[in-house]
Design an enzyme around this catalytic site. Structure first.
Site, PDB file in Angstrom:
ATOM      1  N   GLY A   6      41.970  20.591 -19.247  1.00  0.00           N
ATOM      2  CA  GLY A   6      43.268  20.693 -19.865  1.00  0.00           C
ATOM      3  C   GLY A   6      43.519  19.693 -20.847  1.00  0.00           C
ATOM      4  O   GLY A   6      42.572  18.658 -20.994  1.00  0.00           O
ATOM      5  N   TYR A   7      44.431  19.774 -21.690  1.00  0.00           N
ATOM      6  CA  TYR A   7      44.735  18.408 -22.694  1.00  0.00           C
ATOM      7  C   TYR A   7      44.956  17.234 -22.019  1.00  0.00           C
ATOM      8  O   TYR A   7      44.398  15.983 -22.392  1.00  0.00           O
ATOM      9  CB  TYR A   7      45.956  19.019 -23.414  1.00  0.00           C
TER      10      TYR A   7
ATOM     11  N   CYS B  31      56.427  14.213 -19.668  1.00  0.00           N
ATOM     12  CA  CYS B  31      56.482  13.462 -20.973  1.00  0.00           C
ATOM     13  C   CYS B  31      57.752  13.092 -21.161  1.00  0.00           C
ATOM     14  O   CYS B  31      58.149  11.837 -21.779  1.00  0.00           O
ATOM     15  CB  CYS B  31      55.598  14.053 -21.860  1.00  0.00           C
TER      16      CYS B  31
END
EC number: 1.2.1.38
Length: 348
Positions: free
Chosen positions: A15-16, A154
């Protein structure tokens, strides 16, 4: 310091966030990445989903279950979807001496928050208090001896770093309204039809008008009531939060600036950006892409009744993989900035 490199594995590395972890860890002088797992990419080279890593490593993905056969792992990074690690954490804790979870499953200390914000009862509530929040700016002493680390979300990282100095100083008088904006990478590499280019381009989609799960993390860290709205904007990377709150009586602009300076004067990755002139007068995620910085700033209303606090960061770095590596550096006694010196790009 021993010359032996610390052996690490990244679970969910396709994934990212997993890709950003690999990017940072492959250049880390004290670390050896010995395993990267992905069921969907098992047997394929790391550069298949992460073309920026082409030529940087010969590492290939292994299936998740291969962690059961991995020997002598020092650190295991978990970059798994929400809801996954809460079911298997006892198994993961047996795989390595230090476990760093970048998902949301162990961020909240109160198990009552999980039905409300994650839609499920937590299956291992007895483990929640054993995890230390992976935000060195506010948990550095705990991280030095932590074997279980939960990296904040985040938008939560941006909100906590922006609001907490004023909350700690007693400068705020009431609930905090958080207006968060995030780029498309925040939805992950397996995002659904709502994040197709045809649907996302040109849109400013309010995908969480109330009760976003990061709201609970900011409230937990600041001790204040928090009401959060989250909007997807036309950017790939980046988070920006605008946090509005009433000021306590008699608080001046100089007091706000002093609270930030006191909190972050010695911090390598938090900068106070509140200027009266220039193009970037307040924090802007565009210039932070790829960096581990979080910029924080503020604007006080003319009558002194309220303040708007602004925070910005790269959601995949300081909002995820960068904070994880920073916490790793603290845990192992390495210079905290190791592997994290990239300053971002301008123009970008």
């Amino acid at each position: 310091m021993s010359e032996k490199r610390t052996r690490v594995a990244v679970a969910g590395a396709s994934g990212y966030i997993g890709g950003e972890l690999l990017r940072l860890l492959l250049d880390h002088p004290y670390v050896e990445v010995v395993l990267a797992t992905s069921d969907s990419f098992a047997g394929k080279r790391v550069h298949n989903p992460h073309p920026n890593l082409r030529g940087r490593t010969e590492l290939a993905f292994s299936p998740h279950d291969s962690l059961g056969d991995a020997a002598d792992l020092d650190v295991l990074f978990l970059a798994m979807p929400h809801g996954h690690t809460m079911k298997k954490m006892p198994w993961y804790l047996q795989r390595a001496g230090v476990v760093v979870d970048l998902g949301g499953d162990f961020r909240l200390r109160d198990p009552a928050g999980y039905p409300r914000y994650y839609g499920t009862e937590h299956p291992a509530p007895e483990l929640l208090s054993s995890f230390v929040t992976g935000l060195p700016e506010w948990h550095r002493d705990e991280l030095r001896t932590a074997d279980r680390i939960a990296v904040p979300g985040c938008m939560a990282t941006a909100g906590i770093l922006t609001v907490r100095p004023l909350a700690e100083a007693g400068l705020l008088d009431g609930p905090v309204q958080v207006d968060a904006r995030t780029g498309s990478s925040g939805s992950g590499a397996a995002a659904g039809s709502a994040n197709l280019h045809a649907e996302r381009s040109g849109a400013m989609r309010v995908f969480a008008p109330t009760q976003h799960r990061h709201e609970a993390e900011i409230a937990q860290a600041t001790g204040l009531p928090v009401h959060m709205t989250a909007t997807g904007v036309e950017a790939v990377r980046g988070v920006q939060v605008l946090c509005r709150a009433p000021l306590a009586g008699g608080v001046r602009e100089a007091d706000v600036r002093a609270a930030y300076r006191k909190a972050y004067a010695e911090e390598p990755f938090v900068r106070v950006v509140a200027q009266r002139t220039g193009v970037y007068r307040l924090p802007e995620p565009k210039i932070l892409a790829g960096s581990n910085y979080c910029d924080v700033g503020f604007s006080v209303a003319g009558d002194g009744s309220q303040v708007v606090l602004v925070g910005a960061l790269d959601n995949l770095v300081k909002g995820g993989a960068g904070s994880a590596v920073q916490a790793l550096n603290v845990r192992f006694g390495w210079p905290e900035t190791t592997g994290l010196s990239f300053p971002g790009l301008h123009p970008n």
